[in-house]
Design an enzyme around this catalytic site. Structure first.
Site, PDB file in Angstrom:
ATOM      1  N   ASP A   1      -3.211   2.676  -5.950  1.00  0.00           N
ATOM      2  CA  ASP A   1      -2.137   2.758  -4.959  1.00  0.00           C
ATOM      3  C   ASP A   1      -1.952   1.502  -4.117  1.00  0.00           C
ATOM      4  OD1 ASP A   1      -4.476   2.967  -3.546  1.00  0.00           O
ATOM      5  OD2 ASP A   1      -3.838   4.652  -2.302  1.00  0.00           O
ATOM      6  N   GLU A   2      -2.553   0.372  -4.501  1.00  0.00           N
ATOM      7  CA  GLU A   2      -2.366  -0.846  -3.713  1.00  0.00           C
ATOM      8  C   GLU A   2      -2.438  -2.091  -4.591  1.00  0.00           C
ATOM      9  OE1 GLU A   2      -5.457  -2.137  -1.013  1.00  0.00           O
ATOM     10  OE2 GLU A   2      -6.876  -0.722  -1.896  1.00  0.00           O
TER      11      GLU A   2
ATOM     12  N   ASP B   1       0.854  -1.185   0.000  1.00  0.00           N
ATOM     13  CA  ASP B   1       0.000   0.000   0.000  1.00  0.00           C
ATOM     14  C   ASP B   1       0.892   1.238   0.000  1.00  0.00           C
ATOM     15  OD1 ASP B   1      -2.320   1.503   0.096  1.00  0.00           O
ATOM     16  OD2 ASP B   1      -2.477   1.420   2.271  1.00  0.00           O
TER      17      ASP B   1
END
Length: 406
Positions: free
Chosen positions: A124-125, A9
């Site tokens: 974003d992960e 993350d």
């Protein structure tokens, strides 16, 4: 050998990307969520002048904030005016999704060079299956976890991430939050009672506010509280499916595989206005915004190699009521003009008397261009471009499109 799954993350991703662009803001409270008028201005002496949260007026919400701003109580999805009262001296920057997507591609490519089995979970992960990498079980994944963090840092020019490595996806997502920012957390199954059970129930991905409230009403506040209840009790009070899942999740059981490929269901673009806009009196503002949203959706389709057969709109009015409308076309398209025309047809079916807070355009019923162009892959034809009878720019709301002159 047991599975080893990582959840990676990025730390305060949007804000961190902006700090790469504006390094003079490092260590300061910064929030992302402004509009074009909040773009930094270069002074004659070569320094930049930034907008401050105290000067914001409008109805927007924050996209994200730096950790320094979070210490002041400012978080994502918070109304910007409320944030301005908590952190008036915080710097306000506009959202730049093109830049965030660029860095997203960079960090994911860096990870895949080390561990190719990656499940993309958003900008974003990601999840990463480390199970079959040489030597990964020698130290429980610590070395490979650090290698992933270093690769992301180098590929992005300084962005940090937090990584959780455990036997499954549920625990890994939980652990990636343990030591943020720039954390690396490993967890074995036998450590669940000591490290996971004391956590609040809401920390588990899948236990939202309503479920947390209901669990609390039954005396279950922590993950350990849930684990202490019989599965039959949970099923009785929370339903067969969700109750069984609660029992398994509280014991750290999750058999889901890392899915390396999935097809998008839809693509959409939307914007929240800084002030409520009227369909007729603010037509000159709404029309270019509406057209731009359609163009952005068309660009997303083209860039990712898809065409859409269903076009829809989303409206949120000043009373927070949300209205959606869809139109299915006779053929798939990725043309901005066709999308604009279809979205305009959807508007005709909406009462536009009230002021608008949000406007969005959605493309669904997707198909790959490669399949549409291959006559053996599908019977669905591609729409002819451009659509007939299109005259740009179309007025957004007029009498023929359901607008009110009131």
């Amino acid at each position: 050998m047991p599975r080893l799954i990582a959840h990676l993350d990025m730390d305060a991703f949007y804000a961190s990307v902006e700090l790469l662009r504006y390094p003079e803001l490092k260590g300061l409270p910064v929030v992302i969520g402004g509009g074009r008028r909040h773009q930094p201005v270069m002074r004659p002496d070569g320094t930049r002048e930034f907008s401050l949260l105290r000067d914001y007026t409008g109805r927007g919400v924050l996209t994200t904030s730096t950790y320094e701003a979070r210490k002041l109580g400012v978080f994502s999805a918070m109304p910007t005016m409320k944030a301005a009262k908590l952190a008036p001296d915080a710097v306000l920057l506009p959202v730049d999704f093109d830049e965030y997507r660029k860095y997203s591609r960079l960090f994911k490519a860096a990870v895949r060079r080390i561990a190719p089995l990656v499940e993309d979970r958003g900008i974003d992960e990601i999840y990463i299956d480390l199970s079959d990498l040489p030597g990964v079980h020698d130290d429980g994944g610590r070395a490979i976890g650090q290698a992933l963090k270093d690769a992301v840092f180098d590929a992005t020019g300084g962005l940090t991430c937090s990584v959780g490595i455990t036997p499954n996806k549920l625990l890994s997502k939980l652990c990636s939050e343990f030591d943020k920012p720039d954390g690396l957390t490993l967890l074995r199954a036998d450590e669940i009672p000591a490290r996971v059970w004391p956590l609040a129930a809401r920390k588990v991905n899948g236990i939202g506010p309503k479920a947390s409230e209901k669990l609390a009403a039954h005396g279950m506040h922590t993950i350990g509280d849930i684990a202490a209840r019989d599965a039959a009790y949970l099923v009785e009070h929370f339903g067969k499916s969700y109750g069984a899942w609660l029992h398994r999740a509280s014991h750290g059981i999750d058999d889901r595989e890392v899915v390396t490929h999935s097809e998008p269901v839809s693509m959409s673009r939307e914007t929240t206005f800084e002030r409520d806009l009227h369909a007729v009196r603010d037509r000159h503002v709404l029309t270019p915004i509406f057209t731009e949203l359609c163009m952005e959706v068309a660009d997303d389709l083209s860039r990712k190699g898809y065409a859409a057969k269903t076009i829809g709109i989303k409206l949120r009015f000043d009373d927070f009521k949300i209205v959606t409308r869809d139109l299915t076309l006779p053929a798939h398209t990725m043309d901005a003009k066709t999308i604009r025309r279809a979205a305009g047809e959807c508007l005709k079916r909406v009462d536009l008397t009230r002021r608008l807070r949000l406007l969005g355009v959605r493309a669904g019923n997707l198909a790959k261009l490669s399949e549409l162009l291959n006559p053996h892959a599908t019977d669905a034809p591609v729409a002819q471009e451009p659509a007939p009878a299109y005259h740009a720019p179309l007025p957004l709301f007029d009498a023929s499109e359901g607008g009110s002159s009131a």
